[in-house]
Enzyme design. Structure first.
Site, short mmCIF file in Angstrom:
data_model
loop_
_atom_site.label_atom_id
_atom_site.label_comp_id
_atom_site.label_asym_id
_atom_site.label_seq_id
_atom_site.Cartn_x
_atom_site.Cartn_y
_atom_site.Cartn_z
N ARG A 44 28.96 33.59 31.24
CA ARG A 44 29.98 33.73 32.27
C ARG A 44 29.43 33.93 33.68
O ARG A 44 29.84 33.25 34.61
CB ARG A 44 30.92 34.90 31.92
CG ARG A 44 31.53 34.79 30.56
CD ARG A 44 32.52 35.88 30.28
NE ARG A 44 33.80 35.66 30.88
CZ ARG A 44 34.90 36.35 30.59
NH1 ARG A 44 34.85 37.32 29.71
NH2 ARG A 44 36.02 36.09 31.20
N HIS A 90 36.49 26.41 27.04
CA HIS A 90 36.34 27.73 27.68
C HIS A 90 37.54 28.61 27.35
O HIS A 90 38.49 28.72 28.15
CB HIS A 90 36.21 27.56 29.19
CG HIS A 90 35.68 28.77 29.90
ND1 HIS A 90 34.36 29.13 29.89
CD2 HIS A 90 36.30 29.73 30.64
CE1 HIS A 90 34.17 30.22 30.59
NE2 HIS A 90 35.34 30.61 31.06
N TYR A 133 51.05 23.90 41.50
CA TYR A 133 51.38 23.28 42.80
C TYR A 133 50.23 22.46 43.37
O TYR A 133 50.44 21.70 44.31
CB TYR A 133 51.76 24.36 43.82
CG TYR A 133 52.98 25.16 43.44
CD1 TYR A 133 54.20 24.53 43.21
CD2 TYR A 133 52.90 26.54 43.29
CE1 TYR A 133 55.32 25.27 42.86
CE2 TYR A 133 54.02 27.28 42.95
CZ TYR A 133 55.23 26.65 42.72
OH TYR A 133 56.33 27.36 42.37
#
Length: 830
Positions: A44, A90, A133
């Protein structure tokens, strides 16, 4: 030491043998914590030193490439990308994936963005819009990261559920870790790497390829320091040198600001670049807090004029009287306009976290790129060899087409045909299968020519690839040439300026404010205001060469205040420090650098400025004269809490025509009327009055006459009286008129409120004075645009007639005397 037992809460069945497992808590915690730490470090938080990507970033780019989201395709919803990455590669939550996607699309975060975003992807101060969006696709630079990934250039491993595979590293055709930097917090370690210029990093990498034993000093000739996406200044290179050597170091980032005129009256700081990861809102908020807390002074206004076309633009308006450079140093010291960047080059090398210097980072990348190109060349050679093998078999079939067809027709099935072809023509099983699968339309004479040409091409390419694989020098050259092409295509000029040190002392050595030195405030005939040094600095040689004349001068200090007196009897406060300062070398002074008085005071219709006055309570006071012949000396008791106030109670229809700050009661007060009458008497004849008073009779005027000039004259100095006569029926400013210059001593002093004596005899066509003035010699006249107008040289009789002038006169003023005279020490001079 504590023991923990795992037990069932419900009673076990009779045939169930109870089992109790004793676990050491410290060992369990140690094991679990280490597993968690390893997971964070490797999966990570830390980037791989080869491609400079964290696992989530690598998975995003790989998935987008597999989805076909290339630069020549349309954008797709970011949520679609996030969903594909999370479902296949992931499984750590959509927010982490979207945050990584957003950062790779922000040009202010990455020096070379890897994602082409469409929509609101945020700013240094604001968060991006939700993933539903926004839209995204790979950028052209990202295609370099996944270039030739399908040519066995990198290893693949199973995904989290074993149903998919993912690359362990991307091919990375440019040094992404150095170019875009990285940041991450792991367990017990963190990384914080600064972005660099693509062209500089590639130049250093190519030099390392050419000279593997290159020193750090050699490489720093190509990479002198970071090149931040937001530009700005980097102050101090010692920390950068430490970071390049040891992997750890610090440097200071500063905003890029210039000093410029933001209004005609004030200077300001124009901020066009901020430190890395600092947004304008953060700077604005901090400045406002400091100003409100009175910890930062000198700032009058702050505007954010940032837009998409001009980019960042913060305008910090500086108060007059403060030195902009000193204020800028305070901003650097107190606000985020100066920040520190701590370099900590921690990255994964062979699966282990290591702290790397510049040379090690470049070495790891170069070795990775050499391995990628080597594996790519092996893959391409293998593919071409396999194709050449098929082409050879097809050529054999074409050369023996009749026998091949006969063998196929005589065979019972495809297996028998394949076996007989292999036996008769000495073909491999792959060649035989390919011949059997080839349509008959391919077995023409034209196809034979094409096959021969293809064989020649394949043979040449195989030889070239073999040469690359068999020679380290050839392999190095291929990698170096490809890097050079990347730099040529995607390289951009450096944005960040590197400075050894600031070169500017702190405010302890640089005064923040302008000193409160004595000065003179000047007003010209064209309405320009300015301030300059002491009266001695104004001394000239009596021959004024500048265009324009001074009509009012008052003594003050730089941080003091003066009053502007208007024709309606108002006095308006003006801060002297707001006025432009004339160069001290001006001799005589020029008001070309002055500012119009209308910029400092708001005038009513038909209201004009008639003079300047001091607001010092110990001054001798202000003397006023009106058009109806009223004179007044004002007691200098002005209200301290008001910006404007009346200094005379005017009668209906009356206006102030002159205002002058008295130097001594021995000076004369002078009236000149429109019917050419002049009256002078000592100022001591006028009793000072309070502001509301309406004054007293100053000159007795004949019916139809009015006073046109009022002022103060020192009778001990050589002075002149100038009058210009003309017709009252002509339009103002259209007639030249007849001018006369007289000696002031020819006019006898009389009592206050008398009629005065004649100053000029009118000729035919003249019935009024157009203009008049009295003051120290020599006198100068100017036109409406400030150009000089010659006056008669001979002194006429007191009641003589005038001489026709060459141009229309708009204003008259006196010349300053030489240094060291009493008048120069007793300014004002008019």
């Amino acid at each position: 030491m504590f023991d923990m037992a795992r037990r069932t809460t419900s009673p076990p069945p009779e045939d169930f043998e109870e089992r109790i497992v004793d676990i050491d808590v410290s060992a369990e915690m140690r094991t679990s914590f280490l597993e968690y730490a390893y997971s964070v470090i490797y999966q990570r938080a830390l980037p791989d030193a080869r491609d400079g990507l964290k696992p989530v970033q690598r998975r995003i780019l790989y998935s987008m490439n597999e989805m076909g989201l290339r630069p020549d395709r349309g954008h797709v919803k970011s949520s679609r990308v996030v969903g594909d990455v999370m479902g296949k590669l992931h499984p750590h939550g959509d927010s982490a994936i979207y945050d990584a996607l957003v950062r790779m699309a922000q040009p202010f975060s990455m020096r070379l963005p890897l994602v082409d975003g469409h929509g609101n992807f945020g700013s240094p101060d604001d968060l991006p819009a939700a993933m539903r969006y926004t839209e995204a696709r790979l950028s052209a630079a990202a295609m370099l990261m996944v270039q030739s990934i399908d040519e066995d250039t990198v290893d693949f491993k199973p995904n989290y559920d074993g149903q998919e595979t993912e690359p362990t590293v991307l091919p990375s055709a440019f040094p992404n870790l150095l170019v875009n930097g990285s940041t991450g917090i792991a367990v017990g370690m963190a990384t914080n790497m600064a972005p660099h210029n693509l062209g500089e990093v590639i130049a250093a990498a190519r030099h390392l390829i050419k000279k593997p034993d290159a020193t750090l000093e050699d490489l720093m000739r190509f990479v002198p320091g970071p090149d931040l996406p937001t530009g700005g200044l980097v102050i101090g290179l010692a920390g950068i040198r430490d970071a390049y050597e040891t992997g750890r170091g610090t440097f200071r980032m500063r905003a890029k600001a210039t000093v410029d005129n933001v209004t005609p009256r004030r200077k300001g700081l124009i901020v066009t670049e901020l430190p890395y990861n600092v947004g304008p809102e953060r700077v604005i908020t901090k400045i406002k807090e400091l100003v409100n807390a009175k910890k930062l002074s000198g700032i009058a206004d702050l505007k954010d004029l940032t837009d998409r076309h001009k980019g960042l633009r913060l305008v910090i308006e500086i108060k007059n009287g403060f030195i902009p450079e000193a204020v800028l140093e305070e901003l650097y010291r107190l606000t985020p306009m100066e920040e520190t960047f701590g370099i900590n080059n921690v990255a994964l090398v062979d699966g282990q976290p290591r702290t790397l210097g510049l040379r090690e980072l470049l070495r790891v990348y170069v070795d990775h790129r050499l391995d990628v190109v080597r594996r790519r060349s092996q893959f391409r050679r293998r593919k071409r060899q396999e194709r050449l093998h098929l082409v050879d078999g097809l050529i054999v079939a074409l050369l023996n087409i009749d026998e091949v067809i006969q063998v196929i027709r005589a065979s019972d099935d495809s297996g028998a045909a394949r076996a007989r072809l292999m036996e008769i023509f000495e073909l491999s099983e792959i060649q035989a299968n390919y011949i059997l699968d080839t349509p008959l339309r391919r077995l023409t004479r034209f196809d034979k020519l094409e096959l021969d040409k293809e064989k020649e091409t394949l043979t040449r390419e195989i030889a070239e690839l073999t040469a690359i694989l068999s020679s380290e020098d050839r392999l190095n050259k291929v990698v170096s040439d490809e890097l050079a092409e990347v730099a040529k295509t995607y390289g951009t000029p450096r944005r960040t300026v590197l400075l050894e040190s600031s070169g500017v002392s702190r405010t302890a050595a640089v005064p923040l404010e302008v000193a409160d030195d004595p000065c003179l405030v000047l007003m010209s005939s064209t309405g320009l205001l300015a301030r300059t040094g002491d009266a001695a600095e104004l001394a000239g040689d009596g021959e004024r060469t500048v265009h324009d004349v001074l009509v009012s001068v008052v003594r003050s200090t730089v941080r003091g205040e003066i009053g502007v007196v208007t024709s309606q009897g108002r006095m308006i406060r003006v801060s002297v420090v707001d006025l432009p300062a004339l160069p001290p070398s001006a001799n005589p002074p020029s008001l070309a650098g002055g500012h119009p008085v209308a910029e400092y005071v708001a005038l009513n219709p038909d209201e004009v400025v008639v003079g300047l006055g001091s607001l010092d309570p110990v001054s001798p006071g202000l003397a006023l004269g009106t058009a109806q012949g009223v004179v007044k000396r004002v007691v200098p008791e002005y209200p301290a809490n008001r910006d404007e106030f009346e200094v005379i109670g005017l009668r209906d229809g009356d206006t102030v025509i002159g205002a002058v700050e008295l130097i001594s009661e021995e000076h004369d007060l002078v009236f000149i009327s429109s019917d050419a009458q002049m009256l002078r008497y000592p100022a001591s004849n006028v009793r000072p009055q309070g502001r509301p008073a309406g004054g007293m009779a100053g000159i007795r005027l004949e019916p139809g006459a009015r006073a046109i000039w009022f002022g103060s004259v020192d009778p001990a100095r050589e002075s002149r009286v100038i009058t210009i006569a003309g017709s009252s029926t002509a339009l103002p400013g259209t007639q030249v008129g007849g001018g006369k210059v007289s000696d002031y001593t020819e006019f006898p002093a009389k009592g206050r409120a008398t009629g005065g004596v004649r100053a000029q005899r009118f000729l035919k066509g003249e019935d009024t004075l157009l203009l008049a003035w009295a003051g120290p010699a020599p006198a100068k006249a100017v036109s409406a645009v400030g150009k000089p107008v010659p006056l008669p040289e001979d002194l006429g009789r007191r009641d003589g007639s005038g001489v026709r002038l060459t141009h229309t006169v708009a204003a008259i003023g006196g010349a300053l005397t030489g240094p060291g005279t009493e008048a120069a020490e007793e300014a004002p001079l008019f």
